[in-house]
Design an enzyme around this catalytic site. Structure first.
Site, PDB file in Angstrom:
ATOM      1  N   HIS B 453     -11.375 -69.521   4.837  1.00  0.00           N
ATOM      2  CA  HIS B 453     -12.434 -69.257   3.857  1.00  0.00           C
ATOM      3  C   HIS B 453     -12.576 -67.770   3.524  1.00  0.00           C
ATOM      4  CE1 HIS B 453     -16.070 -69.048   6.892  1.00  0.00           C
ATOM      5  NE2 HIS B 453     -15.019 -68.438   7.367  1.00  0.00           N
ATOM      6  N   GLU B 454     -13.241 -67.509   2.419  1.00  0.00           N
ATOM      7  CA  GLU B 454     -13.363 -66.137   1.891  1.00  0.00           C
ATOM      8  C   GLU B 454     -12.000 -65.493   1.632  1.00  0.00           C
ATOM      9  OE1 GLU B 454     -16.172 -65.570   0.909  1.00  0.00           O
ATOM     10  OE2 GLU B 454     -17.365 -66.889   2.164  1.00  0.00           O
ATOM     11  N   GLY B 455     -11.059 -66.312   1.178  1.00  0.00           N
ATOM     12  CA  GLY B 455      -9.718 -65.787   0.889  1.00  0.00           C
ATOM     13  C   GLY B 455      -8.804 -66.027   2.069  1.00  0.00           C
ATOM     14  N   GLN B 460      -5.418 -62.534   1.206  1.00  0.00           N
ATOM     15  CA  GLN B 460      -5.760 -61.199   1.716  1.00  0.00           C
ATOM     16  C   GLN B 460      -4.528 -60.301   1.700  1.00  0.00           C
ATOM     17  OE1 GLN B 460      -8.904 -60.386   2.515  1.00  0.00           O
ATOM     18  NE2 GLN B 460      -9.646 -62.462   2.259  1.00  0.00           N
TER      19      GLN B 460
END
Lengths: 606, 606
Positions: B453-455, B460
């Site tokens: 999650h969050e990339g 990243q």
């Protein structure tokens, strides 16, 4: 090349026929009935039974766990139905001799069949895995009466088997078991004992799917002073039926074996995992006395040596299970990555359609890594079963040496990297992979057991360094190097694979140097402290070798095989050389740079 | 040194005071009220609230998942109670200015407090994490009316917040979102729009613990032709309350936001994760019309740029969460390994008592690896929060550069290696770790979300290579190298750490050479294809640097700190240099040896 089958037949045919030449096992007298036709029929049957009866309850068995009540353990009814189908197809008996009611097939072939059941539903497949290994031990070391009473019904799939080694206080350290066995005369099944003690982590320890259960139990016979002998030397092995079967003596009585509890696991949940109490004398008292009735297998004190036969088979089977969970994780990832559209190639405008993620380089990297671990592990384990066939049925001494060397590798490399393949499957699926709506989440949880049971990775590594490298002064290792060198020599002639062979040769040299050093000076290199690092590095060398060997075999059969298939094997061998083999020097580095660090670190500083 | 506290105060005090010198942030005017006393009181309070209210329902929330009915999502009542306690303690407001009703504490300090809640129960902590990041975005980019109506109640802990980015067809690829926002006039809260579309993976998307929910939603405003602009340029940001609050307009009406389903996850289960439908117009029609009412934040087309503020904060928080799950995994492993007796040292007779497994070299290796990942990740993330304080409150341009460079590292390195620390915890616990009776199994499952999650890690890595290395031609990287070099120079003076510094310097040189090459020739090195490998290698370099830096700080404070504490930091720095940094060349190898392999591999061959 994605298909709905559990195992792409092309994958298995290639490994068995093009690569291993397993059909040539028919030249060994024991396997003279083997033919390509029987092999094909067996694989067809396995695919059918596994798809129809094992796969459908994969998720159900994860949610509806085994339960325990007064009458014992209850497992999901579908598991019993699946195992009946497995028995009806005669599959319990594949690798047993005609004399014992089996099909007398090579272990390699039986493993190729069993792979279908492991990939479909490893928790259900655990029951026949244990049963077959149990029956093989009995047919090898048990007296005729025990074979008739216990092994034959196992080979028919009517009785199931377990292996009872660990105790709550003695997991990896079998020297510390305290289960006692006291002589209790003799009957039609042999030398009878009464056992008492607790056994932990017993897979299939109880269930309601088989007519009876044969526990193979390690216990100690007390000396004349009533004390147990410390260490492993005092361990003996006993066959302990759940329901007694000795003709005329206790027959039909429930033995003094009680399920004290079920373990609730992260995965692998369809396999009932039990804490068993032997000899409580509360609920069951066969013949009116406390103590679980057991029959000595082999001689007193030989227990661990005999049990190693079952453990070695189970280790290869754990490796195969890990490989097949990795294989399914990979196939599901290939299917998902081919369908899920997301993003665009670099430099392409956003008003174009998104592409399947399988076309993004980083996803290709993950798919290649998975393929290298999954198909690499399947190849490694089948190679070991092939060595076992040569060692046992053809008395090939070199095959025996290589099998002993590679058994901890097949168990550990497949478990560790197979698990990585399952982990990558979650990552490829992204958020979806983290949900229980997709199988990859469960495949990971199931696979997580494999680096733990049948000897943790750390235990395998100590076995590998101590017993397999140092004890024979590297003789088996040198033998393996000659096989690796032969593959490298063949690789030099391939335009596509010469560079792969060159990289493999460098890894081989690094490993050979290290093994020479650590055999010459185990203490100075911290060899035992760093056993896991050495086993990890060695596993990658072996996998890299088998990948080059697979790719060369695929190239050699290019005229008969689909182009994508051959290219896939070649690309994966190249991937392994470019991305995986360069990891080896880093793993080995501490043995030279800081060999004593682990010993020096004080456990109090944590 | 094991204790029953969630976080050993010595660990946090060392990082905050001895290492970062966070108390010196009081020299920045915004933080002039900060003192060692306020810091100590805050950590005491955090430990107490986290132990009393977050930890006790850790397992319960895993088993009793959020449920959905006509009225919405219901979460475990204990979660609501815990969050009320968190609000009553004023902890939602730690990092907000006095003007907004906050405590005006540095982000570093707030992170140190929040670490307690993440380690105790990350799924419950996710609600305040999202709420705080949501409120920070509103206080930074929202008009005063929006701040008063939505951010202030969030800072008080009465409203919770979400971030609504992904859609079922657009996970990592936000360019492809299709949620539409159509202008609908203006009211007391600002420019009003009507939104319609589906948002997937919305953590805290609905629950019954807060008075209201503020969704921050990415959507596209159609052009005059009614079409959405392709790509990310057309994305705008909207504040969409669950219950409408604009004074006089729709106030108290339910907005047209409906939970279409819950995701059933591998772990992290206490956080309700929803599929939200905006603008269905079925169940709720605010003001009598379909369309979810939302208020524009910032200007049209700025949505993604603004959202990056929240995403960057969330990325550091994900890194911190992963670090704290790793930390707890490690502490539990230390406790278990110190108590579980199994086996003996080599050469010791079997009639002696078994020793705690923490004394076996391979277990020490695992404990050191865990400690290096867990405490290394905590240090890395706190370092980044410290940079954020310097960048934002002291307008330190170098700190901003370093923070931008290190944000994908803090998110990814902590997630990937923190997960390994949790995996090792299962392995150290053996069979017990595989059961749900021990927390480590759940800690692993919870932690598995963090690399997704969050990339994802792959996303990243692309951000890191493209935006953080190549775009500024390595300027920030060079700045970081100068900090690494300063640490290495200090290390040369330490007898215990000079060798560690020498190894770090080699890793630094390898990385610097590679970065120079890939900036000079991104295509020729396959830099973007191999972004994950580069980020992995760079992360290890950064972690190795911070370990040397931590160990030097511990040595410098040897007269004040317990000996085991200092020795632990030094041993872990040495471990990292001996076992971890040598992995870097292997990871970077493909960029030179096979830079184009991934591009060349045809996705059809799988």
């Amino acid at each position: 090349m994605t298909s709905a089958s559990l195992i792409r037949r092309a994958d298995m045919d290639f490994l068995l026929l093009d690569w291993l030449g397993a059909d040539r096992l028919a030249e060994i007298p024991r396997f003279s009935d083997l033919s390509r036709e029987t092999l094909a029929a067996l694989l067809d049957l396995s695919e059918t039974v596994a798809s129809r009866h094992f796969l459908p309850h994969y998720k159900t068995a994860d949610v509806q766990e085994p339960s325990l009540d007064e009458s014992g353990v209850h497992i999901l009814p579908e598991i019993g139905v699946a195992l009946s189908a497995y028995a009806e197809a005669g599959l319990f008996g594949q690798s047993f001799s005609y004399e014992h009611g089996g099909m007398q097939l090579p272990l390699t072939v039986a493993a190729a069949s069993f792979a279908h059941f492991l990939t479909a539903n490893i928790a259900t497949a655990a029951y026949p895995m244990l049963t077959v290994a149990n029956a093989r031990l009995l047919t090898t070391f048990g007296g005729e009466a025990l074979v008739d009473a216990l092994a034959r019904p196992e080979i028919e799939g009517r009785y199931f088997g377990t292996m009872c080694l660990s105790e709550p206080q003695a997991g990896s350290s079998l020297a510390d078991i305290t289960t006692r066995a006291v002589a209790d005369g003799e009957d039609g099944l042999g030398r009878r004992y009464r056992l008492s003690g607790n056994k932990m982590w017993i897979s299939g320890g109880d269930q309601d799917a088989s007519e009876n259960i044969c526990h193979l139990v390690l216990a100690k016979i007390p000396g004349p002073d009533g004390k147990l002998i410390p260490g492993t030397a005092g361990i003996s092995l006993f066959a302990v039926p759940k329901t007694l079967v000795a003709p005329g003596v206790f027959a039909g009585e429930r033995n003094d074996v009680v399920v004290a509890g079920l373990n609730h696991k992260m995965g692998y949940r369809g396999t009932a995992n039990c804490l068993l109490n032997f000899g409580e004398g509360q609920r069951h008292r066969p013949g009116g006395a406390a103590g679980a009735v057991g029959y000595l297998v082999g001689e007193p004190g030989q227990g661990l040596a005999i049990m190693f036969m079952m453990m070695n088979e189970a280790r290869l089977q754990v490796g195969l299970g890990a490989a097949m969970l990795a294989y399914r994780s990979h196939r599901l990832s290939v299917a998902y990555a081919g369908e899920r559209a997301q993003g665009r190639p670099r430099g392409v405008m956003p008003d174009t359609r998104p592409i399947p993620i399988a076309r993004h380089p980083d996803v290709k990297r993950m798919l290649l890594a998975q393929k290298s671990y999954a198909e690499g592990a399947v190849a490694l384990v089948l190679y070991c079963f092939h060595l076992a066939d040569l060692a046992e049925a053809a008395e090939d001494a070199e095959a025996r040496q290589l099998l002993d060397l590679l058994t901890p590798v097949a168990k550990t490399w497949s478990s560790e990297w197979g698990l990585v393949a399952s982990d990558i499957a979650i990552q490829i699926h992204g958020g979806y992979g983290y949900t229980r709506d997709f199988d990859v989440e469960q495949l990971y949880r199931d696979n997580r057991l494999n680096p733990i049971h049948e000897g943790t990775t750390g235990i395998q590594a100590i076995d590998f360094i101590g017993r397999k490298l140092i004890r024979d002064k590297g003789e088996a290792f040198t033998l393996l190097l000659s096989r690796i060198d032969a593959t490298i020599a063949r690789g030099a002639a391939s335009a596509a694979l010469a560079e792969t062979g060159r990289v493999l040769n460098m890894a081989r040299a690094a490993m050979a140097d290290m093994v020479r050093e650590l055999i010459a000076d185990p203490a100075g290199t911290g060899a035992m402290d760093n056993a896991t690092a050495v086993l990890t590095a060695f596993g990658h060398l072996v996998a890299g070798w088998l990948w080059l060997d697979q790719a060369l075999a695929a190239e050699a059969a290019r005229d008969r095989l689909p182009t994508e298939f051959v290219d896939g094997k070649v690309a994966t061998a190249r991937y392994f050389a470019a991305y995986e083999l360069p990891k080896i020097p880093g793993w080995l580095s501490p043995l030279r740079a800081a060999p004593l660090l682990l010993s020096e670190v004080n456990a109090e500083l944590f």
